[in-house]
Design a protein around this motif. Sequence first.
Motif, PDB file in Angstrom:
ATOM      1  N   TYR A   1      23.554 -24.486  -1.868  1.00 52.97           N
ATOM      2  CA  TYR A   1      24.199 -24.082  -0.526  1.00 52.97           C
ATOM      3  C   TYR A   1      23.071 -24.309   0.654  1.00 52.97           C
ATOM      4  N   THR A   2      21.830 -23.698   0.264  1.00 56.57           N
ATOM      5  CA  THR A   2      20.785 -24.020   1.502  1.00 56.57           C
ATOM      6  C   THR A   2      20.513 -25.324   1.917  1.00 56.57           C
ATOM      7  N   LEU A   3      20.810 -26.265   1.117  1.00 53.54           N
ATOM      8  CA  LEU A   3      20.578 -27.627   1.407  1.00 53.54           C
ATOM      9  C   LEU A   3      21.774 -28.271   2.384  1.00 53.54           C
ATOM     10  N   GLY A   4      22.758 -27.429   2.390  1.00 53.05           N
ATOM     11  CA  GLY A   4      24.032 -27.902   3.154  1.00 53.05           C
ATOM     12  C   GLY A   4      25.279 -28.076   2.297  1.00 53.05           C
ATOM     13  N   PHE A   5      25.326 -27.919   1.035  1.00 53.64           N
ATOM     14  CA  PHE A   5      26.384 -28.068   0.386  1.00 53.64           C
ATOM     15  C   PHE A   5      27.346 -26.838   0.285  1.00 53.64           C
ATOM     16  N   PRO A   6      28.658 -27.216   0.568  1.00 48.09           N
ATOM     17  CA  PRO A   6      29.675 -25.909   0.638  1.00 48.09           C
ATOM     18  C   PRO A   6      29.948 -25.272  -0.498  1.00 48.09           C
ATOM     19  N   VAL A   7      30.036 -23.888  -0.290  1.00 46.88           N
ATOM     20  CA  VAL A   7      30.547 -23.109  -1.603  1.00 46.88           C
ATOM     21  C   VAL A   7      32.107 -23.446  -1.985  1.00 46.88           C
ATOM     22  N   GLY A   8      32.556 -22.924  -2.917  1.00 46.83           N
ATOM     23  CA  GLY A   8      34.073 -23.469  -3.285  1.00 46.83           C
ATOM     24  C   GLY A   8      34.383 -24.635  -3.875  1.00 46.83           C
ATOM     25  N   ILE A   9      33.070 -25.235  -4.338  1.00 44.90           N
ATOM     26  CA  ILE A   9      33.256 -26.516  -4.964  1.00 44.90           C
ATOM     27  C   ILE A   9      32.669 -26.316  -6.358  1.00 44.90           C
ATOM     28  N   SER A  10      32.578 -27.339  -7.356  1.00 50.52           N
ATOM     29  CA  SER A  10      31.916 -27.168  -8.544  1.00 50.52           C
ATOM     30  C   SER A  10      30.725 -27.828  -8.604  1.00 50.52           C
ATOM     31  N   PHE A  11      29.731 -27.264  -8.451  1.00 50.30           N
ATOM     32  CA  PHE A  11      28.327 -27.937  -8.543  1.00 50.30           C
ATOM     33  C   PHE A  11      27.849 -28.670  -9.635  1.00 50.30           C
ATOM     34  N   GLU A  12      28.717 -28.090 -10.762  1.00 51.52           N
ATOM     35  CA  GLU A  12      28.568 -28.692 -11.973  1.00 51.52           C
ATOM     36  C   GLU A  12      28.969 -29.977 -12.127  1.00 51.52           C
ATOM     37  N   GLU A  13      30.191 -30.251 -11.233  1.00 55.99           N
ATOM     38  CA  GLU A  13      30.687 -31.557 -11.368  1.00 55.99           C
ATOM     39  C   GLU A  13      29.750 -32.671 -10.713  1.00 55.99           C
ATOM     40  N   PHE A  14      28.786 -32.218  -9.932  1.00 55.61           N
ATOM     41  CA  PHE A  14      27.624 -32.863  -9.294  1.00 55.61           C
ATOM     42  C   PHE A  14      26.961 -33.862 -10.555  1.00 55.61           C
ATOM     43  N   ASN A  15      27.106 -33.098 -11.816  1.00 52.68           N
ATOM     44  CA  ASN A  15      26.423 -33.843 -12.738  1.00 52.68           C
ATOM     45  C   ASN A  15      26.864 -35.309 -12.875  1.00 52.68           C
ATOM     46  N   LEU A  16      28.085 -35.542 -12.543  1.00 50.81           N
ATOM     47  CA  LEU A  16      29.131 -36.745 -12.661  1.00 50.81           C
ATOM     48  C   LEU A  16      28.948 -37.565 -11.280  1.00 50.81           C
ATOM     49  N   ILE A  17      29.081 -36.648 -10.133  1.00 50.08           N
ATOM     50  CA  ILE A  17      29.329 -37.606  -9.000  1.00 50.08           C
ATOM     51  C   ILE A  17      28.346 -37.392  -8.047  1.00 50.08           C
ATOM     52  N   ARG A  18      27.142 -36.541  -8.273  1.00 49.98           N
ATOM     53  CA  ARG A  18      26.121 -36.698  -7.296  1.00 49.98           C
ATOM     54  C   ARG A  18      24.671 -36.366  -8.193  1.00 49.98           C
ATOM     55  N   PRO A  19      24.713 -37.103  -9.308  1.00 47.58           N
ATOM     56  CA  PRO A  19      23.456 -36.856 -10.207  1.00 47.58           C
ATOM     57  C   PRO A  19      22.215 -36.745  -9.390  1.00 47.58           C
ATOM     58  N   ASP A  20      21.925 -37.758  -8.489  1.00 52.17           N
ATOM     59  CA  ASP A  20      20.624 -37.970  -7.720  1.00 52.17           C
ATOM     60  C   ASP A  20      20.556 -36.535  -6.987  1.00 52.17           C
ATOM     61  N   VAL A  21      21.500 -35.781  -6.694  1.00 53.13           N
ATOM     62  CA  VAL A  21      21.141 -34.292  -5.825  1.00 53.13           C
ATOM     63  C   VAL A  21      20.548 -33.375  -6.972  1.00 53.13           C
ATOM     64  N   ILE A  22      21.341 -33.525  -8.048  1.00 56.03           N
ATOM     65  CA  ILE A  22      20.860 -32.492  -9.227  1.00 56.03           C
ATOM     66  C   ILE A  22      19.587 -32.893  -9.625  1.00 56.03           C
ATOM     67  N   ARG A  23      19.167 -34.164  -9.863  1.00 55.44           N
ATOM     68  CA  ARG A  23      17.846 -34.679 -10.400  1.00 55.44           C
ATOM     69  C   ARG A  23      16.908 -34.374  -9.246  1.00 55.44           C
ATOM     70  N   ASP A  24      17.057 -34.319  -8.070  1.00 55.96           N
ATOM     71  CA  ASP A  24      16.112 -34.025  -6.837  1.00 55.96           C
ATOM     72  C   ASP A  24      15.918 -32.627  -6.830  1.00 55.96           C
ATOM     73  N   VAL A  25      16.657 -31.779  -7.236  1.00 51.95           N
ATOM     74  CA  VAL A  25      16.625 -30.356  -7.254  1.00 51.95           C
ATOM     75  C   VAL A  25      15.621 -29.942  -8.439  1.00 51.95           C
ATOM     76  N   HIS A  26      16.050 -30.575  -9.579  1.00 51.51           N
ATOM     77  CA  HIS A  26      15.038 -30.412 -10.770  1.00 51.51           C
ATOM     78  C   HIS A  26      13.661 -30.733 -10.625  1.00 51.51           C
ATOM     79  N   ARG A  27      13.655 -32.097  -9.899  1.00 50.18           N
ATOM     80  CA  ARG A  27      12.323 -32.632  -9.415  1.00 50.18           C
ATOM     81  C   ARG A  27      11.282 -31.828  -8.667  1.00 50.18           C
TER      82      ARG A  27
END
Length: 629
Positions: free
Chosen positions: A25-51
């Motif tokens: 959310y602080t990185l600019g992604f809105p609430v009300g969406i499934s952040f878990e779906e990012f594993n499939l559609i934005r894996p680069d974003v999730i990987r970057d947070v983990h990194r």
Amino acid sequence: MKQDLRSKWKNEVLVGDGAMGTYLYTLGFPVGISFEEFNLIRPDVIRDVHRRYVEAGAQVIETNTFSANYYKLSKFGLEHKVEDINREGVRIARQAAGSDGYVLGTVGSIQGGKRMNISSRELKMYFEEQIGALLSEGVDGILFETFFDLEEMRIGLNVVRNLQDVPVICQFAVDDIGRTIDGYAIEEAFAILIQEGADVVGFNCHSGPKGIHSVMDRLHGPLQVPMSVYPNAGLADYVDGEYIYGATPKYFGESALSFADMGSRLIGGCCGTTPEHIAAVASALRGYVPVPLAEVSPLSYDPVDKLVHEHKEEKQDIPKRHRSFPSIVDLVKERHTVIVELDPPRDLDITKFMKGAAALKEAGADALTLADNSLAVTRMSNMALGHLVHSKTGLRPLIHIACRDRNLIGTQSHMMGFDALGIDHVLAVTGDPARFGDLPGASSVYDMTSFEIIRMIKQLNEGIAFSGKPLKQKASFVVGAAFNPNVKYLDKAVQRLEKKIASGADYIMTQPVYDKNLIKEIRRATAHITIPIFIGIMPLASGKNAEYLHNEVPGIQLSEEVLTRMQGLQGEEGRKEGVEIARELVDAAMEHFNGIYLMTPFMFYEMTATLTKYAMEKSKEQKAHLFHL
């Protein structure tokens, strides 16, 4: 070769990662969406947070799968992707963690502290699907986090133990009182989880370091297993449409040392934490050598069944508020009993309302019931008017409470207010949606269903708050449930009614009935029900009133005979015929039921006062007749 987690945390404190959702959310992604779906559609974003967390010093990474279960994903139309989302979540976390890092499969609470109509069987099924997918990708352990009640946690833990022998961490979200929402002291809950196979127990979310520290201070003696702690970055503040967390990284690092001294072997962060917070934790713990966990026997509690027994027994000593007069339930078992509804006014003038209450008291009504903004139309507080009615007329108030207008906090607060005022008779209703009322832009809350609100009000009678905390006094609420018999399939409506009774309803009040044959059908369909039923009767005020009720108001259906008799009537003539029809319905109801529930139309309290007198006189005549026999 990488050391197993169970061996690793015996001798050192591991640094966990921080928040995923609030950080996105602080990185600019809105609430009300499934952040878990990012594993499939934005894996680069999730990987970057983990990194970022790994670079900050995190040794243990959580998969981005907190809400990746069937129930939660179905809200986004993603229920068919449970396995894909969880599997990919593990792969992404593994890539970021590297060969030396550990990956925990994250499983969040499905109920989330709410009293939901999800069965234990359904919970088990949802957990099996998610956990099975996580285990299939070779996670180093399973992390249950943000659980509020013990029973749901036990279901999840047992699923893991039936599938695979991996380390399991069980974390509760509790406040500084230290009880689960289903009423267990945290030591009781920990003891049960340890007995059933938890490797680590601890806390996350809900509060910052201080709140969790307060709960840990209450633990008596060391546990025989390590603890884990993932606090929020303090309490959230809502500023200019954003949630701001105040705990600084420096403060977080200092708190980590304190948690380590208290036996924590895994320390990370939850809501509001960032890589900077985790870097502070890693820095504070660098070179830290923990004292070995005390070699003690399991917590000195008896087996689970005894724990539950003691858990219930300890609440029986709590005093209960004394009721000054017999309950409606007791009264209706002895004789015909009349409850009359008088709607609170839509403005600030209560003169006519109070005159009506006084007239109904004089007519012999046993209770005055007040709706809770019925049809979603704003009216004066029924709590305030109920108190005034009782203090000025002596008439017993019976107050409706709707699920629509108050969240869990407001509902319990409202019920506590009733208890303080001595108002102990309530009717639990769902409440008409706000969009159909006079303020269509208002929110309909619906934190609870009518079943859940009944169960939770009765929980107050056991001296247990909605949160599970013990109260210093038991309430004494008599809780009613609504029943609509004006349906095509009456037996199905009765089945729904049975669920309300199972939830704890003490009596039933029906929607208005305008058919004498339907009253007989209700008697037949409810013959097996042992709690009192009050048959609803509302006198019609005019022909137009009859047409409106029949065609436009949910839950009300008039017979053809009644519609014909009322057709074209208005004014005094219409009200006279309306009372006559209602009198006939009262006769029919009194043949089969002791409970009569009269509803006053348009504040014409003279109509329901007349019917009240009629019902009470008829009841006396019947009693006298039986006496002479």
